[in-house]
Design a protein around this motif. Structure first.
Motif: not given
Length: 515
Positions: A443-448, A486-487, A506-507
């Motif tokens: 699933a798409p990720r979000v990171f600060h 990441g992965g 998948r990354r």
């Protein structure tokens, strides 16, 4: 089942299981292969952490396989010479590598095979060669200048000064010889004798403070895992000096929000994760370091404290800025998840920190030396201030998840600072949104990242618009130096059906294999 970042490593682990080895045997064999085929990420010159659940029960064994600074590493020595931070390249970021000792100890205590047997697949690929896989090939060019600065690194890891292309057969015969020595002599073959002598001579020639005594005296240790309940699931992490506590803080802050009421790919869900993550990373940087010298980090998991942090979150708007993460942004790590026929479950993670670590390779050994020491700070009296035989704050964190007293998942997410965020996002994907294991990882990720909110492709444009309206500074991942968030690897145990479900990110180049 084995899940790793490279199919050759996953296959090596499965071969060990099919030959009668257990989960710990398979994890070590797979990780050793990764140290050959993904030497920019990990290897004999790096560190590792492990979580192990015998029989899939909730009694978790944790091992800290991180190395220490040299005995001569006084903070004043660096400050008096004008260092503002510990350099990422060169000798000063090199701590004594802990991975080999950890593999040896874990195999002896919890495996069924000798270390010589477990290293055979890695020796094969180092000697006979392996095809450079696509993702690794795409990262290699960024470190050409660093590798050129060390003639031994350039000789082994570059071809006529250039990185190998995807599909190229890459051989590392010096590394094969070192692996053979370790197979014969176990960890003594790395921490004493010719290998240690070459490493120390190389580091000292570059200005390092390392001694043979630093290597001969290295020991990892069993530690007591830390955990937190999240909606009936218990998430288990290694304690500091790893940042697993940051993942637990994030989950502890989020568990009183009804995340299932929000769109799993919507702005509300990600806004809450961003705000919880900023608070958790602030506390990590403030209080976490070598547990022998750090402050009272245990209070960070107390319910009263978590409630006080939760109260700081405004669903409508981002909080004022908090101090940015102080740890350098190394992102290069490999994780292996394994579950065997007896439901023994392993989560094993290892890293040299930055791509190719310090950029140094000890002559004649093939050992790429990590740069974990650049995770130290030079701020006086800080818990993570460099000091004699101290261990730095680590980003790498394995995880196990249990439910109703039995392990439900073996989990790892790589990517430097992102790892605590990754554990949180994957666990909430599983628990709050009912994703299957592949969906939860992909699933798409979000990171600060300390300054900006990074968004992966696959999220609706309205998410960026709404997060911007809430005062977040948003950038696309393609605009960052990372190029990905990441992965990860994940295995789920279905106790009722008696089956396993595995996923590989998948990354990365890897896969989950089972039988």
């Amino acid at each position: 089942m084995v899940s790793s970042a490279n199919p050759l490593a996953s296959l090596a682990g499965v071969d060990v299981l099919r030959a009668g080895g257990n989960a710990m045997d398979a994890a070590i064999a797979a990780m050793a292969v990764l140290g050959v085929v993904e030497s920019l990420n990990l290897g004999l010159g790096g560190d590792c952490f492990a979580l192990y659940a015998p029989g899939g029960g909730s009694e978790i064994i944790a091992y800290n396989g991180s190395g220490r600074a040299p005995a001569a590493a006084q903070a004043d020595w660096y400050r008096s010479r004008g260092f503002a931070e510990i350099p990422a390249a060169g000798p000063h970021g090199v701590t004594v590598p802990g991975a080999v000792e950890a593999w040896d100890r874990l195999a002896a205590d919890h495996g069924t095979c000798g270390l010589d047997e477990l290293l055979r697949p890695a020796i094969h690929y180092a000697d006979e060669g392996y095809p450079v896989h696509d993702v690794i090939a795409s990262w290699w060019p960024a470190d050409v200048e660093k590798l050129r600065a060390d003639p031994e690194a350039a000789r082994i890891l570059l071809w006529d000064g250039q990185p190998p292309a995807a599909g190229t057969i890459h051989r590392q015969p010096d590394l094969a010889q070192t692996l053979r020595r370790i197979g014969r002599e176990r960890s003594a073959g790395f921490y004493t004798g010719p290998v240690a002598d070459s490493i120390v001579r190389h580091l000292r020639a570059k200005g390092g403070l390392h001694t043979l005594e630093d290597f001969a005296g290295h020991k990892g240790e069993y530690v007591t895992p830390i955990s937190l309940d999240y909606r009936g699931y218990r998430v288990h992490e290694c304690p500091p000096n790893g940042q697993g506590i940051a993942a637990l803080i994030m989950l502890g802050i989020l568990r009183d929000f009804d995340l299932s009421a929000f769109d799993p790919r919507g702005a509300d869900r990600f806004h809450l994760a961003i705000e919880a993550g900023r608070l958790a990373i602030r506390d990590r940087d403030r209080l976490v370091g070598d547990p022998e010298t750090a402050g009272d980090w245990r209070k960070l998991l107390e319910p009263v404290y978590l409630s006080s942090q939760r109260a700081k979150i405004d669903l409508a708007c981002a909080a004022p800025p908090v101090p940015p993460a102080s740890l350098p942004m190394g992102r290069d790590t490999c994780h292996v998840a394994v579950v065997d026929r007896d439901c023994n479950a392993v989560s094993l993670i290892a890293s040299v920190f930055y791509n190719f670590g310090s950029g140094l390779v000890a002559p004649g050994t093939g050992v790429v030396l990590q740069n974990r020491g650049c995770g130290f700070v030079l701020t006086p009296h800080h818990p993570n201030e460099i000091g004699p035989r101290k261990r730095p704050l680590h980003t790498i964190i394995p995880a196990l998840v249990s439910h109703a007293g039995r392990i439900s998942h073996s989990l790892g997410v790589v990517g430097g600072h992102y790892q605590a965020w990754g554990h949180t996002q994957v666990v909430t994907n599983l628990v709050d949104y009912g994703y299957d294991v592949q969906e939860a990882i992909d699933a798409p990720r979000v990171f600060h990242n300390g300054a900006n909110v990074e968004l992966e492709p696959g999220l609706a444009p309205e998410v960026r618009t709404e997060l911007t309206r809430r005062q977040h500074r948003v950038v696309d991942v393609s605009e960052t130096s990372m190029g990905r968030l990441g992965g990860g690897q994940l295995i789920a145990i279905d106790w009722e059906k008696g089956t396993l479900a595995g996923a590989a990110d998948r990354r990365l180049d890897g896969c989950a294999l089972g039988y």
